[in-house]
Design a protein around this motif. Sequence first.
Motif, PDB file in Angstrom:
ATOM      1  N   LEU A 193       0.939  -1.255   0.037  1.00  0.00           N
ATOM      2  CA  LEU A 193       0.054   0.088   0.188  1.00  0.00           C
ATOM      3  C   LEU A 193       0.889   1.441  -0.075  1.00  0.00           C
ATOM      4  N   LEU A 194       1.910   1.124   0.564  1.00  0.00           N
ATOM      5  CA  LEU A 194       3.040   2.224   0.902  1.00  0.00           C
ATOM      6  C   LEU A 194       3.947   2.505  -0.698  1.00  0.00           C
TER       7      LEU A 194
ATOM      8  N   ASN B  64       8.494   4.183 -13.266  1.00  0.00           N
ATOM      9  CA  ASN B  64       8.150   4.884 -12.216  1.00  0.00           C
ATOM     10  C   ASN B  64       8.953   4.535 -11.082  1.00  0.00           C
ATOM     11  N   ARG B  65       9.950   5.427 -10.629  1.00  0.00           N
ATOM     12  CA  ARG B  65      10.968   5.153  -9.646  1.00  0.00           C
ATOM     13  C   ARG B  65      10.900   5.882  -8.292  1.00  0.00           C
ATOM     14  N   ILE B  66      11.182   5.000  -7.247  1.00  0.00           N
ATOM     15  CA  ILE B  66      11.010   5.439  -5.856  1.00  0.00           C
ATOM     16  C   ILE B  66      12.120   6.604  -5.414  1.00  0.00           C
ATOM     17  N   LEU B  67      11.608   7.502  -5.092  1.00  0.00           N
ATOM     18  CA  LEU B  67      12.695   8.688  -4.634  1.00  0.00           C
ATOM     19  C   LEU B  67      13.404   8.142  -3.401  1.00  0.00           C
TER      20      LEU B  67
ATOM     21  N   LEU C 282      14.442   8.572  -0.355  1.00  0.00           N
ATOM     22  CA  LEU C 282      14.059   8.912   0.739  1.00  0.00           C
ATOM     23  C   LEU C 282      15.053   8.848   1.883  1.00  0.00           C
TER      24      LEU C 282
ATOM     25  N   LEU D 146       8.677  14.201   2.265  1.00  0.00           N
ATOM     26  CA  LEU D 146       8.022  13.147   1.914  1.00  0.00           C
ATOM     27  C   LEU D 146       8.208  11.678   2.692  1.00  0.00           C
ATOM     28  N   ALA D 147       9.291  11.805   3.454  1.00  0.00           N
ATOM     29  CA  ALA D 147       9.497  10.550   4.291  1.00  0.00           C
ATOM     30  C   ALA D 147       9.136  10.641   5.621  1.00  0.00           C
TER      31      ALA D 147
ATOM     32  N   GLU E 147       4.458   7.439   7.336  1.00  0.00           N
ATOM     33  CA  GLU E 147       4.074   6.476   6.491  1.00  0.00           C
ATOM     34  C   GLU E 147       2.731   6.730   5.894  1.00  0.00           C
TER      35      GLU E 147
ATOM     36  N   GLN F 149       2.973   8.420   2.607  1.00  0.00           N
ATOM     37  CA  GLN F 149       3.376   7.537   1.766  1.00  0.00           C
ATOM     38  C   GLN F 149       2.339   6.904   0.872  1.00  0.00           C
ATOM     39  N   LEU F 150       1.042   6.747   1.663  1.00  0.00           N
ATOM     40  CA  LEU F 150       0.046   5.874   1.202  1.00  0.00           C
ATOM     41  C   LEU F 150      -0.297   6.611  -0.166  1.00  0.00           C
TER      42      LEU F 150
ATOM     43  N   HIS G 236       1.573   7.602  -2.086  1.00  0.00           N
ATOM     44  CA  HIS G 236       2.792   7.152  -3.485  1.00  0.00           C
ATOM     45  C   HIS G 236       3.309   8.493  -3.912  1.00  0.00           C
TER      46      HIS G 236
ATOM     47  N   HIS H 279       6.110   9.472  -3.148  1.00  0.00           N
ATOM     48  CA  HIS H 279       7.638   9.453  -3.258  1.00  0.00           C
ATOM     49  C   HIS H 279       7.847   8.489  -4.502  1.00  0.00           C
ATOM     50  N   HIS H 280       6.829   8.147  -5.185  1.00  0.00           N
ATOM     51  CA  HIS H 280       7.042   7.812  -6.519  1.00  0.00           C
ATOM     52  C   HIS H 280       7.070   8.749  -7.685  1.00  0.00           C
TER      53      HIS H 280
ATOM     54  N   VAL I 150       4.157   9.665  -9.828  1.00  0.00           N
ATOM     55  CA  VAL I 150       2.906  10.115  -9.093  1.00  0.00           C
ATOM     56  C   VAL I 150       3.005  11.573  -8.653  1.00  0.00           C
TER      57      VAL I 150
END
Lengths: 583, 163
Positions: free
Chosen positions: A92-93, A319-322, A324, B92-93, B96, B99-100, B102, B104-105, B108
């Motif tokens: 979900l995250l 679609n990459r994850i930044l 964090l 963004l961090a 949590e 982060q639901l 998204h 941090h994608h 998105v």
Amino acid sequence: MIRKSGWLIFLTLLAAVLALVYLFLGTAIRLGMVYTLEKAVGAEVNISDVSVSLAPLTLNVSELQITDNAKPSHNTISFSNARAALEVWPALLGYYVINDLAVDGLAYGTERSSPGKVFRGPHADPADKVDFQQLLRLDLPDADELLARADLQTVARGEELQQLAKDQQKVLRDVQSQLPDKAKLEQIQADIKALTDSKIANPADLAAKAAELKKLQDSLRSERDKLKAVQEQLGQSRQQLQQAVTALRDASSSDWQKLQDLANISDGGLAPISQILLGDFWGERIGQLEAVYRLAGPYLPENLPGKELSDQPELTLANRILPLPSQPYPDFWIKNARVNWLIGGGEALVELQDITAQHEIINAATRFNAEVTGLPQLALLKLNGDFAVLEQMVTNVNWQLQGINVDSMDIGRGDTLLQLACATLNTTGKLNLVDNQVKQQAQLVLQQAEFKPSDNKYMQQLATLLNQQAEIPLNLNASGLISAPDVSIRSPLDKLLADAVLGEAKAKIATLQTDLRSKLDSELQQQLGGQSDWLSMLDQQDSAAESLEGNIEQMLNAKLADVKEQAADKLKDKLRDRLGGGG
Amino acid sequence: MLTLLARILKVLNSEASPWQIGWAIGLGLMAGLLPFGLLTLLILLLVCLLTVNLATFLLVWGLCSGLMFMFGDALEALTWQYAQSPALLQLLAQSETLQLFHLHHTLVLGAFVLGILLLLPVAWLSTVLVKQYRGRVMSKLQQWKIVQMLKASKLVQLYEKLN
């Protein structure tokens, strides 16, 4: 402005959307996987079906095939089924944490029902690139050609020496004209003798004779100074000539070394035969590991050192994850994986733990372990190692394979084809990969090998010899860039094989060596020609000048002493007469 | 294609206010830009609760989703390049729950920022254009033979009946 039935419409739409998602999610994931994998490997990827079940959240992938872009009729990797159980909250995250992954029917190099499309990379079989015609070429250059190519220093130093000798000859001629004239010296000697032998009549006569003697003495001193200058000049000339001769001899030695390198005869023969036979072949096999590196590339952190060194276009995920600063989970993390690998007609079980590209988040390395026994084509396979992406990407692999039955393997093609008809192969080794730099050591032993040669006579000799060996041990080392490693292959049989197979080449090398040495020696003699005589002539001139100098010194000292003594005696006589005669 | 055209004309000629159509276009654009997720559901909820024209929203959502197949890679690369600021990453961090969504994608985040930037201008511009259409073009357009032929076609009649 507010729609009264809004919630109802939303729930209805939501239900419809969820139903659509549930129905088409598998297809969407399948299309996404095909798109991403095709971008990564540069060849057609097929997946027959992807389905998702909600409780527990599980993804099933059926019949995946990745076309080999070097051989489109075959797959690089394929599997019949894969099942991944995902953790819900990380999903979900937006993180993919898989508790258990099971892959069944994994196979390498299976034949496809129809050739796959290739979007990037060579189509040719890498084995065809081993060009034995080139490697076993026996057309050695002749001595004259090598001498011409070598840019020899002997000739240059020789020319310098000759020029120096010419200059010195001119200097020497000038110097000879500066030497005291023999007749003039004899005249001075006669004058001094006449002066010293003559009687001194009175003090005025003594003063006149002393003045004359002084004049002669000055003249002698001037001649002596000239002589000293000449001696100094001769000494310098001799030193310069000696230095030039030494330089010429040194140049000759260095040229000999250079010629040996050019003719590849410094180690007493050609490069080791096993390097010639298998060097490129093994290098290309290691280079194929780069395909794995490229496959993993999009999932590796962007700031990894060496990632930017690749000359290939950079591949990225859709679609990459930044990155964090405090990420709760890695982008993807497979906690446990079990792979059922179809290999050599049997099955192997490979177990892996903690597969991810962000090892610092889970504080553990990816570990893998495989052990296979009792396969029809393989008695034992042990493979283990670890992999971690921290400041650098580090992979360690150890392997042990025993009793691999090699059915048939072609090395080379056409005239220079050497076919390994059958053999048993044992190998142990380790590989260390840091970013894209590989370091690998392996010991390989071929037992009961049977080679079939082509019509090439060298190949026939080689095959006969190899077939006589009970076992063929090979030590394989590779290091450098993974896509183009430097491969060194050595075998205790190298010398035996080289002597036998490359006997003709060795004979040619020996002739070349003799020819080269004699030509270089004659070059040296030619350049040195006459210079030794010059040196001895200089020595001769030097000793002549020394003897002349001795004469002058003698004349100066002896005659002066005589005049003084005579004057003193006469003075004494005169005094005695004035004082009343006799003593 | 004909159905799509008829559908657009029907909405433009309907009783729906220009603002309802304008916001439907703006929100449809935003939903279309975003990959499907919690943010899309929130936009959908907003559209359902407000009297935004649903047909227009769904139409624009579908069209913009298609556009993202073409421009998605470029938007992703652009976002990756400009979203490396430590302050943004720290934000963004933070939780949590955030982060639901998204965010941090990359795709998105890029789509969300672009959608927010375009939402008001697109909604306002669409409203103005609908008003202009109704005031100046609609009556003339109704008289065009092609429009009359279109409205008389069986397919459009069937669509209107079903609608």
